[in-house]
Motif scaffolding. Structure first.
Motif, mmCIF file in Angstrom:
data_model
loop_
_atom_site.group_PDB
_atom_site.id
_atom_site.type_symbol
_atom_site.label_atom_id
_atom_site.label_comp_id
_atom_site.label_asym_id
_atom_site.label_seq_id
_atom_site.Cartn_x
_atom_site.Cartn_y
_atom_site.Cartn_z
ATOM 1 N N TRP A 1 38.244 36.417 33.033
ATOM 2 C CA TRP A 1 38.202 35.205 33.839
ATOM 3 C C TRP A 1 36.763 34.894 34.227
ATOM 4 O O TRP A 1 35.868 35.702 34.060
ATOM 5 C CB TRP A 1 39.132 35.258 35.044
ATOM 6 C CG TRP A 1 38.785 36.200 36.152
ATOM 7 C CD1 TRP A 1 37.998 35.923 37.233
ATOM 8 C CD2 TRP A 1 39.213 37.557 36.314
ATOM 9 N NE1 TRP A 1 37.924 37.025 38.053
ATOM 10 C CE2 TRP A 1 38.658 38.036 37.513
ATOM 11 C CE3 TRP A 1 40.014 38.417 35.570
ATOM 12 C CZ2 TRP A 1 38.872 39.334 37.973
ATOM 13 C CZ3 TRP A 1 40.228 39.703 36.024
ATOM 14 C CH2 TRP A 1 39.664 40.137 37.220
ATOM 15 N N TYR B 1 34.333 32.444 37.288
ATOM 16 C CA TYR B 1 34.343 31.731 38.559
ATOM 17 C C TYR B 1 33.029 30.994 38.704
ATOM 18 O O TYR B 1 31.950 31.574 38.467
ATOM 19 C CB TYR B 1 34.536 32.707 39.736
ATOM 20 C CG TYR B 1 34.636 31.995 41.056
ATOM 21 C CD1 TYR B 1 35.838 31.410 41.463
ATOM 22 C CD2 TYR B 1 33.541 31.892 41.896
ATOM 23 C CE1 TYR B 1 35.943 30.747 42.670
ATOM 24 C CE2 TYR B 1 33.625 31.230 43.110
ATOM 25 C CZ TYR B 1 34.833 30.653 43.493
ATOM 26 O OH TYR B 1 34.920 30.002 44.675
ATOM 27 N N TYR C 1 30.480 29.262 41.242
ATOM 28 C CA TYR C 1 30.083 29.164 42.644
ATOM 29 C C TYR C 1 29.303 27.867 42.842
ATOM 30 O O TYR C 1 28.424 27.553 42.034
ATOM 31 C CB TYR C 1 29.169 30.335 43.046
ATOM 32 C CG TYR C 1 29.826 31.686 42.960
ATOM 33 C CD1 TYR C 1 30.470 32.234 44.056
ATOM 34 C CD2 TYR C 1 29.799 32.423 41.775
ATOM 35 C CE1 TYR C 1 31.074 33.483 43.977
ATOM 36 C CE2 TYR C 1 30.390 33.669 41.688
ATOM 37 C CZ TYR C 1 31.029 34.190 42.794
ATOM 38 O OH TYR C 1 31.626 35.422 42.705
#
Length: 183
Positions: free
Chosen positions: A137, A139, A141
């Protein structure tokens, strides 16, 4: 486990570490040095599938467009398939802060993934013959969430002048410098 297998494990691990240093310091000679000349890369199609030279060319264009990166290696399982081949699964996390020239525009993206490598020992040297990457995965920010309250501590260099790149004499060799490290 005998001394030959322990030595092979250490050599393989060192190749993985030098590869990451090459990425984070934008030193494509270190990146290229992790692979056999005929190595094949099987990354997600949006990144690169093909011979290692095309992969290094891709990275040479991509890595400078990041403000900074940091690759952390985690679990690394080395399973030998005879004395000259090893299947290596290495977990990693990588942080990439995009520059204004990158599609991420100052945002930082964290990646959790695994390298699936086939290492081969040729002419006594362990290097990657095939590399795959499986992304678990990612992410993103937001750019406005980051700060640096110690700007004098932010000295990682990506232009070939990082202190970690200073040459050393090697085990049993003549020291190449008498300067303290790090400097």
């Amino acid at each position: 486990m005998d001394i030959e297998e322990l030595s092979a494990r250490a050599e393989i691990h060192d190749v993985l570490l030098r590869y990451c240093r090459g990425l984070d310091r934008v030193d494509m000679s270190l990146v290229r040095g992790a692979f056999h000349p005929d190595a094949w890369i099987q990354f997600p199609e949006s990144l690169h599938v093909g011979p290692v030279d095309g992969f290094v060319e891709f990275l040479a264009g991509e890595m400078p467009r990041f403000v900074r990166t940091m690759h952390f290696l985690g679990n690394s399982l080395i399973e030998f398939d005879g004395p000259d081949a090893a299947h290596v699964e290495t977990y990693f996390q990588a942080d990439h802060q995009g520059s204004e020239e990158h599609q991420w525009k100052r945002e930082t993206v964290k990646l959790w993934a695994r390298y699936l490598d086939r290492f081969e020992r040729r002419d006594g040297k362990w290097l990657i013959a095939r590399r795959g990457m499986l992304v678990e995965w990612m992410y993103r920010y937001p750019a406005d969430g980051w700060f640096d309250d110690h700007p004098d501590a932010s000295v990682g260099r990506r232009d070939g002048s990082d202190p970690s790149l200073r040459r050393v004499g090697g085990f049993g060799g003549t020291p190449l410098t008498d300067r303290a490290w790090p400097a």
